[in-house]
Design a protein around this motif. Structure first.
Motif, PDB file in Angstrom:
ATOM      1  N   ASP A 204      35.590  44.527  25.805  1.00  0.00           N
ATOM      2  CA  ASP A 204      34.794  43.212  25.934  1.00  0.00           C
ATOM      3  C   ASP A 204      34.677  42.575  27.274  1.00  0.00           C
ATOM      4  N   ASP A 205      35.456  42.971  28.239  1.00  0.00           N
ATOM      5  CA  ASP A 205      35.818  42.304  29.336  1.00  0.00           C
ATOM      6  C   ASP A 205      34.918  42.655  30.420  1.00  0.00           C
ATOM      7  N   ILE A 206      34.944  41.851  31.478  1.00  0.00           N
ATOM      8  CA  ILE A 206      34.486  42.180  32.739  1.00  0.00           C
ATOM      9  C   ILE A 206      35.283  42.552  33.932  1.00  0.00           C
ATOM     10  N   LEU A 207      35.016  43.307  34.815  1.00  0.00           N
ATOM     11  CA  LEU A 207      36.169  43.253  36.054  1.00  0.00           C
ATOM     12  C   LEU A 207      36.142  42.062  36.715  1.00  0.00           C
ATOM     13  N   PRO A 208      37.384  41.502  37.004  1.00  0.00           N
ATOM     14  CA  PRO A 208      37.602  40.170  37.732  1.00  0.00           C
ATOM     15  C   PRO A 208      37.722  40.752  39.330  1.00  0.00           C
ATOM     16  N   ALA A 209      37.084  39.783  39.893  1.00  0.00           N
ATOM     17  CA  ALA A 209      37.001  40.301  41.128  1.00  0.00           C
ATOM     18  C   ALA A 209      38.295  40.492  41.874  1.00  0.00           C
ATOM     19  N   GLU A 210      39.487  39.799  41.517  1.00  0.00           N
ATOM     20  CA  GLU A 210      40.799  39.982  42.228  1.00  0.00           C
ATOM     21  C   GLU A 210      41.254  41.266  41.772  1.00  0.00           C
ATOM     22  N   GLN A 211      40.885  42.039  40.757  1.00  0.00           N
ATOM     23  CA  GLN A 211      41.352  43.184  40.546  1.00  0.00           C
ATOM     24  C   GLN A 211      40.758  44.528  40.825  1.00  0.00           C
TER      25      GLN A 211
ATOM     26  N   ALA B  59      42.955  46.528  43.598  1.00  0.00           N
ATOM     27  CA  ALA B  59      44.049  47.312  42.638  1.00  0.00           C
ATOM     28  C   ALA B  59      43.397  48.737  42.353  1.00  0.00           C
ATOM     29  N   ILE B  60      42.192  48.571  41.764  1.00  0.00           N
ATOM     30  CA  ILE B  60      41.393  50.148  41.575  1.00  0.00           C
ATOM     31  C   ILE B  60      41.511  50.863  42.652  1.00  0.00           C
ATOM     32  N   PHE B  61      41.079  50.549  43.944  1.00  0.00           N
ATOM     33  CA  PHE B  61      40.871  51.316  45.186  1.00  0.00           C
ATOM     34  C   PHE B  61      42.294  51.731  45.582  1.00  0.00           C
ATOM     35  N   LYS B  62      43.155  50.689  45.492  1.00  0.00           N
ATOM     36  CA  LYS B  62      44.884  51.238  45.999  1.00  0.00           C
ATOM     37  C   LYS B  62      45.191  52.501  44.860  1.00  0.00           C
ATOM     38  N   HIS B  63      45.073  52.164  43.828  1.00  0.00           N
ATOM     39  CA  HIS B  63      45.554  53.247  42.755  1.00  0.00           C
ATOM     40  C   HIS B  63      45.166  54.572  43.048  1.00  0.00           C
ATOM     41  N   TYR B  64      43.872  54.727  43.353  1.00  0.00           N
ATOM     42  CA  TYR B  64      43.209  55.994  44.029  1.00  0.00           C
ATOM     43  C   TYR B  64      43.366  56.285  45.418  1.00  0.00           C
ATOM     44  N   GLU B  65      44.239  55.416  46.225  1.00  0.00           N
ATOM     45  CA  GLU B  65      44.449  55.614  47.395  1.00  0.00           C
ATOM     46  C   GLU B  65      42.966  55.734  48.181  1.00  0.00           C
ATOM     47  N   MET B  66      42.228  54.846  47.991  1.00  0.00           N
ATOM     48  CA  MET B  66      40.976  54.795  48.527  1.00  0.00           C
ATOM     49  C   MET B  66      40.745  53.309  49.333  1.00  0.00           C
ATOM     50  N   ALA B  67      40.279  53.394  50.603  1.00  0.00           N
ATOM     51  CA  ALA B  67      39.975  52.046  51.134  1.00  0.00           C
ATOM     52  C   ALA B  67      39.265  51.078  50.549  1.00  0.00           C
ATOM     53  N   TYR B  68      39.764  49.776  50.712  1.00  0.00           N
ATOM     54  CA  TYR B  68      38.790  48.684  50.150  1.00  0.00           C
ATOM     55  C   TYR B  68      38.365  47.872  51.120  1.00  0.00           C
ATOM     56  N   GLN B  69      37.036  47.498  51.086  1.00  0.00           N
ATOM     57  CA  GLN B  69      36.537  46.593  52.073  1.00  0.00           C
ATOM     58  C   GLN B  69      35.397  45.796  51.467  1.00  0.00           C
ATOM     59  N   PRO B  70      36.025  44.445  51.067  1.00  0.00           N
ATOM     60  CA  PRO B  70      34.749  43.445  50.555  1.00  0.00           C
ATOM     61  C   PRO B  70      33.916  43.048  51.566  1.00  0.00           C
ATOM     62  N   GLY B  71      32.730  42.438  51.232  1.00  0.00           N
ATOM     63  CA  GLY B  71      31.931  41.867  52.168  1.00  0.00           C
ATOM     64  C   GLY B  71      32.554  40.872  53.045  1.00  0.00           C
TER      65      GLY B  71
ATOM     66  N   ALA C 174      30.439  52.917  31.433  1.00  0.00           N
ATOM     67  CA  ALA C 174      29.468  52.201  32.561  1.00  0.00           C
ATOM     68  C   ALA C 174      30.046  52.676  33.801  1.00  0.00           C
ATOM     69  N   ILE C 175      28.557  52.311  34.575  1.00  0.00           N
ATOM     70  CA  ILE C 175      28.866  52.893  36.010  1.00  0.00           C
ATOM     71  C   ILE C 175      28.797  51.802  36.841  1.00  0.00           C
ATOM     72  N   TYR C 176      29.699  51.636  37.931  1.00  0.00           N
ATOM     73  CA  TYR C 176      29.790  50.474  38.835  1.00  0.00           C
ATOM     74  C   TYR C 176      29.355  50.987  40.048  1.00  0.00           C
ATOM     75  N   VAL C 177      28.445  50.455  40.753  1.00  0.00           N
ATOM     76  CA  VAL C 177      27.912  50.910  41.949  1.00  0.00           C
ATOM     77  C   VAL C 177      28.381  50.236  43.132  1.00  0.00           C
ATOM     78  N   HIS C 178      28.355  50.537  44.497  1.00  0.00           N
ATOM     79  CA  HIS C 178      28.579  49.937  45.574  1.00  0.00           C
ATOM     80  C   HIS C 178      27.590  48.765  46.026  1.00  0.00           C
ATOM     81  N   THR C 179      28.089  47.709  46.013  1.00  0.00           N
ATOM     82  CA  THR C 179      26.987  46.439  46.225  1.00  0.00           C
ATOM     83  C   THR C 179      26.133  46.556  47.527  1.00  0.00           C
TER      84      THR C 179
ATOM     85  N   SER D 175      31.613  38.056  53.753  1.00  0.00           N
ATOM     86  CA  SER D 175      31.928  36.723  52.912  1.00  0.00           C
ATOM     87  C   SER D 175      32.819  36.831  51.805  1.00  0.00           C
ATOM     88  N   GLY D 176      33.313  37.950  51.695  1.00  0.00           N
ATOM     89  CA  GLY D 176      34.359  38.207  50.742  1.00  0.00           C
ATOM     90  C   GLY D 176      33.712  38.719  49.508  1.00  0.00           C
TER      91      GLY D 176
END
Length: 118
Positions: free
Chosen positions: A86-93, A96-108, A28-33, A110-111
């Protein structure tokens, strides 16, 4: 970069690292919201009895006939945060994905989540 119109064509293609080593198959592909541009892919890895989906960034991805070449080595991708098949990506995880690849993480503001599955 994978364009949104091309996403369906690449499902189940092999995902390979820069040296051409097969990591798994694109699930699957995940896009930037905020931009709706492809950001991450989930890759089906593991033995038939222990399958999981690992995340890999699509920045600098190269598309070829039947494969998607990502910019990260197989060993790094295999250690990335994963979810069950069969799982979906929990918001709280997400972070961790961005940190693993040393990428900046910036939620919206309002979170809001940064990634959405397509």
């Amino acid at each position: 970069m994978i364009h949104s119109a091309d996403i369906r064509e690449w499902r189940d293609c092999d995902v390979v690292d820069p040296k051409g080593h097969r990591i798994g198959s694109l699930e699957a592909i995940y896009v930037h919201t905020s931009t709706d541009e492809p950001a991450m892919a989930t890759v089906l890895t593991g033995l038939p009895t222990r399958r999981r989906l690992v995340f890999v960034p699509l920045d600098e991805a190269i598309l070829g006939p039947g494969y998607v070449k990502v910019a990260h080595a197989k060993a790094i991708v295999k250690k990335a945060p994963a979810i069950g098949t069969d799982d979906i990506l929990p918001a709280e995880q997400e972070e961790a994905i961005f940190k693993h690849y040393e990428m900046a993480y910036q939620p919206g503001a309002s979170g809001e989540r940064q990634l959405a599955r397509r």
